[in-house]
Design a protein around this motif. Structure first.
Motif, PDB file in Angstrom:
ATOM      1  N   GLN A   5      31.596  43.412  43.250  1.00 44.89           N
ATOM      2  CA  GLN A   5      33.010  43.552  43.506  1.00 44.89           C
ATOM      3  C   GLN A   5      33.033  44.470  44.675  1.00 44.89           C
ATOM      4  N   SER A   6      33.326  43.977  45.805  1.00 48.99           N
ATOM      5  CA  SER A   6      32.674  44.421  47.003  1.00 48.99           C
ATOM      6  C   SER A   6      33.365  45.489  47.788  1.00 48.99           C
ATOM      7  N   PRO A  23      34.719  34.170  38.497  1.00 50.16           N
ATOM      8  CA  PRO A  23      35.118  32.852  39.012  1.00 50.16           C
ATOM      9  C   PRO A  23      35.161  32.796  40.529  1.00 50.16           C
ATOM     10  N   TYR A  24      35.353  33.940  41.189  1.00 57.99           N
ATOM     11  CA  TYR A  24      35.456  33.961  42.654  1.00 57.99           C
ATOM     12  C   TYR A  24      34.643  35.125  43.200  1.00 57.99           C
ATOM     13  N   ASP A  25      34.137  34.928  44.411  1.00 56.12           N
ATOM     14  CA  ASP A  25      33.376  35.959  45.107  1.00 56.12           C
ATOM     15  C   ASP A  25      34.343  36.816  45.917  1.00 56.12           C
ATOM     16  N   ASP A  26      34.511  38.081  45.516  1.00 53.37           N
ATOM     17  CA  ASP A  26      35.489  38.934  46.193  1.00 53.37           C
ATOM     18  C   ASP A  26      34.879  39.742  47.334  1.00 53.37           C
ATOM     19  N   SER A  27      33.654  39.396  47.778  1.00 53.75           N
ATOM     20  CA  SER A  27      33.081  40.090  48.927  1.00 53.75           C
ATOM     21  C   SER A  27      33.686  39.598  50.237  1.00 53.75           C
ATOM     22  N   LYS A  32      30.197  49.096  38.447  1.00 54.58           N
ATOM     23  CA  LYS A  32      31.171  49.129  37.346  1.00 54.58           C
ATOM     24  C   LYS A  32      32.551  48.661  37.752  1.00 54.58           C
ATOM     25  N   SER A  33      33.096  49.206  38.842  1.00 53.63           N
ATOM     26  CA  SER A  33      34.498  48.941  39.147  1.00 53.63           C
ATOM     27  C   SER A  33      34.646  47.964  40.283  1.00 53.63           C
ATOM     28  N   PRO A  34      35.604  47.027  40.153  1.00 54.56           N
ATOM     29  CA  PRO A  34      35.849  46.103  41.237  1.00 54.56           C
ATOM     30  C   PRO A  34      36.540  46.791  42.396  1.00 54.56           C
ATOM     31  N   SER A  72      42.712  45.230  40.655  1.00 58.32           N
ATOM     32  CA  SER A  72      41.367  45.048  41.182  1.00 58.32           C
ATOM     33  C   SER A  72      41.283  43.678  41.844  1.00 58.32           C
ATOM     34  N   ALA A  73      40.712  43.640  43.041  1.00 58.20           N
ATOM     35  CA  ALA A  73      40.723  42.409  43.829  1.00 58.20           C
ATOM     36  C   ALA A  73      40.130  41.225  43.071  1.00 58.20           C
ATOM     37  N   ALA A  74      39.050  41.454  42.312  1.00 62.06           N
ATOM     38  CA  ALA A  74      38.385  40.362  41.613  1.00 62.06           C
ATOM     39  C   ALA A  74      39.278  39.719  40.558  1.00 62.06           C
ATOM     40  N   TYR A  75      40.286  40.453  40.071  1.00 62.68           N
ATOM     41  CA  TYR A  75      41.185  39.955  39.024  1.00 62.68           C
ATOM     42  C   TYR A  75      42.590  39.708  39.543  1.00 62.68           C
ATOM     43  N   ALA A  76      42.823  39.952  40.829  1.00 58.11           N
ATOM     44  CA  ALA A  76      44.178  39.891  41.377  1.00 58.11           C
ATOM     45  C   ALA A  76      44.567  38.471  41.762  1.00 58.11           C
TER      46      ALA A  76
END
Length: 365
Positions: free
Chosen positions: A334-335, A215-219, A307-309, A178-182
């Motif tokens: 989580q965009s 911690p980071y904006d994944d949009s 729910k899902s990033p 998932s991008a938000a955790y990658a």
């Protein structure tokens, strides 16, 4: 036979639906043999993509069968029917997942976060010592038992690491998660060290535990990558986090893969240790001093109800609100999800899309 009839013949009374995708679903069931409720993952081979059936499903089944750790969801039974359905009977997270827990209760106090994070890190060390990597660590995959202990779940993207002739682990080229955790190297499509990738995701999870936000904006993936590569981490001032906690997060969210902590270093870090507390300012300054930035690169995003990033679906080739001061948490924005030959990849928002507002925060840099 339908799923209920199949399960009944195996000694399970099917209960409610816990989740459903295009080719898999998860049900609750009561085990007449075990005398308690379990989770049943049902995979329909006829609907699943070939790549999943040939690569990811066999890996998941092999790895689930070998794992045995108190902080990893137990697998009780795996069987398949003649019509191509695979049933995986697993331990049920009766208190839901960590994401829902944080949405409901807000950020964890450091003592509670320490306990849960130590459990998770112990599970990851167990896996890494077996050369098993998870590659999809996120709060949704951390279930909670009746006593709110962590149970690591969903090994759908896991694999056994290979070693070359010299005994060194080979790099992975499958980009998933998932991008938000990658980690930044994964987002950039660079062949990566999968164990080191897991560590970055651990850093994101600990941040969410203690801050109740991302911690980071994944949009905006391009902007997020720039901030990550500059090793900037913002901490909401309202949380009053200890220097030891911020130091550990900062060292896990290290863009240089050669300097990112290993799992043994995480478990021996003074914040994780139950007694050996107290990190000198000199120790923090050695890696990076906690300071206030004149301009915050991004304000931590509150957890939203989405729910899902953004998913980084596996592919073999490298490819190119609310103030943080508030305690209420909703799950992260989580965009974007863009199609790439039918697969979803991280993307930037459209030009002119609204950016997160600038809010006061602390910056570790």
């Amino acid at each position: 036979m339908d799923d209920a009839a199949v399960l009944k013949r195996r000694g399970y009374i099917m209960g409610i639906n816990l989740g459903e995708g295009s080719y898999a679903k998860v049900k609750s069931a009561f085990s007449e043999r075990l005398k308690f409720n379990v989770a049943v993952k049902i995979i329909d081979r006829k609907k699943a993509p070939t790549d999943f059936l040939e690569k990811f499903l066999p890996r998941e089944i092999e790895i689930l069968a070998m794992l045995n750790h108190r902080s990893i969801v137990k697998t009780y039974e795996i069987f398949e029917t003649s019509d191509g359905k695979v049933y995986i009977i697993m331990e049920l997270g009766v208190q839901g997942d960590l994401l829902e827990f944080i949405k409901t209760r807000g950020a964890l106090h450091e003592d509670d976060a320490r306990k849960k994070f130590r459990q998770l890190s112990s599970a990851i060390k167990y896996c890494h010592d077996l050369d098993v990597v998870h590659r999809d660590l996120k709060c949704e995959n951390l279930l909670l038992d009746k006593d709110f202990n962590i149970k690591l779940s969903d090994f759908g993207f896991s694999k056994r690491c290979l070693r070359d002739d010299s005994g060194r682990l080979t790099l992975s080229k499958t980009f998933c998660g998932s991008a938000a955790y990658a980690a930044p190297e994964v987002l950039q499509g660079i062949p990566y060290q999968p164990k080191v990738y897991d560590i970055w995701s651990l850093g994101v999870i600990l941040y969410i535990m203690v801050c109740g936000s991302m911690p980071y904006d994944d949009s905006n993936i391009k902007k997020m990558l720039r901030i990550q590569k500059e090793h900037r981490v913002n901490f909401p001032r309202s949380k009053h986090l200890t220097g030891e906690c911020k130091d550990l997060i900062y060292r896990m969210l290290q863009p240089d893969v050669n300097r990112r902590l290993h799992i043994d270093e995480i478990l021996s870090h003074c914040w994780v240790q139950p007694k050996a507390r107290g990190l000198s300012s000199a120790a923090i300054n050695k890696e990076g001093e906690s300071s206030r930035s004149t301009e915050s690169p991004w304000t931590p995003d509150p957890i939203s109800d989405k729910k899902s990033p953004t998913k980084l679906e596996p592919r073999e080739e490298a490819g190119p609100k609310t103030s943080p001061e508030e305690e209420s948490v909703e799950v992260s924005r989580q965009s974007e999800t863009l199609g790439f030959n039918g697969e979803r990849v991280a993307s930037e928002p459209e030009e002119g899309a609204p950016q997160p507002p600038q809010q006061p925060s602390e910056t570790h840099s």
